[in-house]
Design an enzyme around this catalytic site. Structure first.
Site, PDB file in Angstrom:
ATOM      1  N   HIS A  29     -15.499  17.171 -31.830  1.00  0.00           N
ATOM      2  CA  HIS A  29     -15.931  17.160 -30.443  1.00  0.00           C
ATOM      3  C   HIS A  29     -16.996  18.237 -30.227  1.00  0.00           C
ATOM      4  O   HIS A  29     -18.039  17.989 -29.609  1.00  0.00           O
ATOM      5  CB  HIS A  29     -14.747  17.450 -29.502  1.00  0.00           C
ATOM      6  CG  HIS A  29     -13.850  16.292 -29.230  1.00  0.00           C
ATOM      7  ND1 HIS A  29     -13.051  15.730 -30.189  1.00  0.00           N
ATOM      8  CD2 HIS A  29     -13.624  15.595 -28.086  1.00  0.00           C
ATOM      9  CE1 HIS A  29     -12.354  14.737 -29.657  1.00  0.00           C
ATOM     10  NE2 HIS A  29     -12.687  14.632 -28.377  1.00  0.00           N
ATOM     11  N   HIS A  85      16.065 -10.386   8.135  1.00  0.00           N
ATOM     12  CA  HIS A  85      15.474 -10.700   6.829  1.00  0.00           C
ATOM     13  C   HIS A  85      16.551 -10.989   5.790  1.00  0.00           C
ATOM     14  O   HIS A  85      16.530 -12.019   5.131  1.00  0.00           O
ATOM     15  CB  HIS A  85      14.602  -9.530   6.344  1.00  0.00           C
ATOM     16  CG  HIS A  85      13.179  -9.623   6.793  1.00  0.00           C
ATOM     17  ND1 HIS A  85      12.328 -10.606   6.366  1.00  0.00           N
ATOM     18  CD2 HIS A  85      12.457  -8.836   7.628  1.00  0.00           C
ATOM     19  CE1 HIS A  85      11.140 -10.440   6.914  1.00  0.00           C
ATOM     20  NE2 HIS A  85      11.196  -9.370   7.688  1.00  0.00           N
ATOM     21  N   GLU A 101       9.373   2.164   5.745  1.00  0.00           N
ATOM     22  CA  GLU A 101       8.388   1.095   5.549  1.00  0.00           C
ATOM     23  C   GLU A 101       7.650   0.832   6.865  1.00  0.00           C
ATOM     24  O   GLU A 101       6.425   0.844   6.922  1.00  0.00           O
ATOM     25  CB  GLU A 101       9.096  -0.174   5.078  1.00  0.00           C
ATOM     26  CG  GLU A 101       8.169  -1.371   4.916  1.00  0.00           C
ATOM     27  CD  GLU A 101       8.920  -2.658   4.635  1.00  0.00           C
ATOM     28  OE1 GLU A 101       8.280  -3.623   4.201  1.00  0.00           O
ATOM     29  OE2 GLU A 101      10.152  -2.706   4.866  1.00  0.00           O
ATOM     30  N   HIS A 102       8.408   0.554   7.926  1.00  0.00           N
ATOM     31  CA  HIS A 102       7.853   0.328   9.259  1.00  0.00           C
ATOM     32  C   HIS A 102       8.359   1.423  10.201  1.00  0.00           C
ATOM     33  O   HIS A 102       9.555   1.669  10.275  1.00  0.00           O
ATOM     34  CB  HIS A 102       8.307  -1.018   9.827  1.00  0.00           C
ATOM     35  CG  HIS A 102       8.013  -2.199   8.950  1.00  0.00           C
ATOM     36  ND1 HIS A 102       8.996  -2.849   8.224  1.00  0.00           N
ATOM     37  CD2 HIS A 102       6.851  -2.843   8.683  1.00  0.00           C
ATOM     38  CE1 HIS A 102       8.452  -3.844   7.553  1.00  0.00           C
ATOM     39  NE2 HIS A 102       7.153  -3.863   7.807  1.00  0.00           N
ATOM     40  N   ASP A 158       3.584  -8.028  11.024  1.00  0.00           N
ATOM     41  CA  ASP A 158       3.995  -8.961   9.969  1.00  0.00           C
ATOM     42  C   ASP A 158       3.070 -10.160   9.870  1.00  0.00           C
ATOM     43  O   ASP A 158       2.925 -10.746   8.796  1.00  0.00           O
ATOM     44  CB  ASP A 158       5.419  -9.462  10.237  1.00  0.00           C
ATOM     45  CG  ASP A 158       6.475  -8.554   9.642  1.00  0.00           C
ATOM     46  OD1 ASP A 158       6.125  -7.657   8.858  1.00  0.00           O
ATOM     47  OD2 ASP A 158       7.664  -8.749   9.968  1.00  0.00           O
ATOM     48  N   GLN A 168      14.039  -6.833  11.691  1.00  0.00           N
ATOM     49  CA  GLN A 168      14.210  -6.533  10.270  1.00  0.00           C
ATOM     50  C   GLN A 168      15.574  -6.974   9.775  1.00  0.00           C
ATOM     51  O   GLN A 168      15.711  -7.465   8.658  1.00  0.00           O
ATOM     52  CB  GLN A 168      14.018  -5.038  10.022  1.00  0.00           C
ATOM     53  CG  GLN A 168      12.642  -4.537  10.366  1.00  0.00           C
ATOM     54  CD  GLN A 168      11.549  -5.386   9.741  1.00  0.00           C
ATOM     55  OE1 GLN A 168      11.417  -5.437   8.528  1.00  0.00           O
ATOM     56  NE2 GLN A 168      10.771  -6.075  10.565  1.00  0.00           N
TER      57      GLN A 168
END
Length: 440
Positions: free
Chosen positions: A423, A265, A330-331, A364, A262
């Site tokens: 109504h 990235h 996230e992971h 991934d 990670q």
């Protein structure tokens, strides 16, 4: 000095320290917002002409019209055919696995009939047209094409339109090949806020879509936020992140490389390791020092690990689980002997990788589940991209005469209680004679 910061969850000020570590500001500044507003307004006003001008200006190309920014389908097939056999095979295997997984997510329509003949249910239909944004140039990710386009096609979306910039004319053949494998219907080599605006509002050449998905830079993210409501969007994604919980029995080099997966990235990516074993944390820290210089993207990974990475010693498994749910990663890698036993206690995580032989990197690319995941703690209320993001639901209500009369009595009381007499009277017109004690 170790590359990664070291903390102990039992320290008095750990809560504040963790908040600072996790903090990430994803809000655009005023200058970015102003630029995006201008681009969107001009694309809405001038259509293709604005898209061409912005593409020439921002991507440093020189094209005369939108025809030069449109890639025909045979060109996508040619890109696939021109790949080395091992890349063709890898793309095909990954696409097949992603497709097979997402088929299980398809939701069907359903209905049931009550005793009085009233029919209730839900009709599930795909979106008509979806736009997928794919980063271009050196940051091109063919895996993102597969992960965004295949679930849309599995959902039954009739038309998938892809936008991918080609800065300085750089075309990524793998991205085009992935578009072919995934069944993308149209491809435009445009990017940035102008691509988002074109997809959201349509131009003479770019068809208007119903939803825009896919990652991008701050201008793309800001534009997606701006057009939300005009179209649907998947999410506003933050930097990639991984949280690993290890019992100390996994090879420390494996864990170090998983953290790197990670960190490479970008500089704002986040890699965190939790373990109750202090000696194991020492061993991982040593492997980080040893292996980091071997990375091709060492500079990026080093900044990420130094500024946002952490090795955290927890008290025990319960402490680790509490931190996992607080971080909502996230992971999440559960590098432990029996990961399945922990699943009932994990409430918040985008994707959970179970066991020592399941690195996040497999997810991934080719495991099957989607790699478009909630970041920055949004796994508390958000889910991975999937087929359900490309389907919409309509409620079905069909009353029999008897059912309408029964429901009308209830609706009448509630409507009159709200002061909405039209109504109430509309419902009361459906009363059968035996139920007509409520008068209009």
């Amino acid at each position: 000095m170790s590359v990664m910061q070291r903390f102990n969850s039992q320290d008095a000020d750990f809560g504040r320290t963790l908040d600072q570590l996790l903090a990430w500001e994803g809000v655009s500044d005023a200058a970015v917002q102003a630029t995006v507003n201008e681009v969107i307004a001009r694309v809405r006003r001038e259509g293709d002409a604005a898209v061409v001008d912005y593409t020439n200006r921002f991507d440093h190309v020189a094209v005369a019209d939108m025809a030069a920014l449109s890639i025909p389908l045979p060109r996508l097939q040619a890109a696939y055919n021109g790949l080395p056999p091992e890349q063709q095979q890898a793309l095909t295997i990954a696409a097949d696995r992603i497709r097979r997984y997402h088929v299980h997510q398809r939701q069907g329509s359903w209905q049931y009939t009550e005793a009085d003949g009233t029919v209730l249910g839900q009709q599930v239909m795909p979106l008509d047209r979806v736009g997928i944004y794919v980063p271009g140039g050196k940051a091109s990710y063919p895996s993102s094409v597969l992960m965004n386009a295949i679930p849309a096609k599995v959902a039954g979306v009739a038309e998938v339109v892809m936008c991918v910039p080609t800065p300085r004319g750089e075309v990524n053949e793998l991205v085009l090949a992935a578009a072919w494998i995934a069944g993308v219907d149209q491809v435009f080599t445009i990017g940035g806020a102008q691509a988002v605006a074109a997809l959201a509002y349509g131009t003479e050449s770019v068809p208007r879509v119903d939803k825009i998905v896919g990652p991008g830079n701050i201008y793309v993210a800001t534009a997606k936020r701006q057009v939300f409501g005009q179209v649907g969007i998947d999410m506003i994604a933050g930097p990639s992140e991984i949280l690993i919980y290890c019992d100390g029995k996994t090879d420390p080099a494996w864990i170090a490389m998983d953290l790197f997966s990670q960190a490479e990235h970008d500089e704002q990516a986040q890699s965190i390791l939790l373990s109750a074993d202090a000696d194991f944390l020492d061993a991982v820290a040593a492997e980080v020092e040893r292996l980091l210089p071997t990375l091709e993207r060492e500079g990026i990974a080093r900044i990420s690990l130094t500024e946002r990475g952490a090795l955290i010693q927890v008290r025990d498994e319960a402490d680790a689980l509490a931190l996992i749910n607080r971080i909502a990663p996230e992971h999440l890698e559960l590098s432990v002997a029996n990961p399945e036993a922990l699943l009932p206690e994990i409430r918040h995580a985008g994707a959970i990788f179970m066991g020592r032989f399941t690195p996040e990197a497999l997810g991934d690319y080719c495991a099957g589940p989607n790699h478009v995941l909630p970041t920055s703690g949004t796994a508390r209320f958000s889910s991975p991209l999937g087929v359900y993001d490309f389907q919409k639901r309509s409620s079905l209500i069909g009353c029999s005469a008897a059912g309408a009369s029964t429901l009308a009595k209830v609706a009448s009381v509630l409507a009159r209680g709200e002061g909405l007499t039209a109504h109430a009277r509309s419902a009361e017109y459906r009363l059968l004679p035996d139920d007509a004690e409520v008068k209009s």
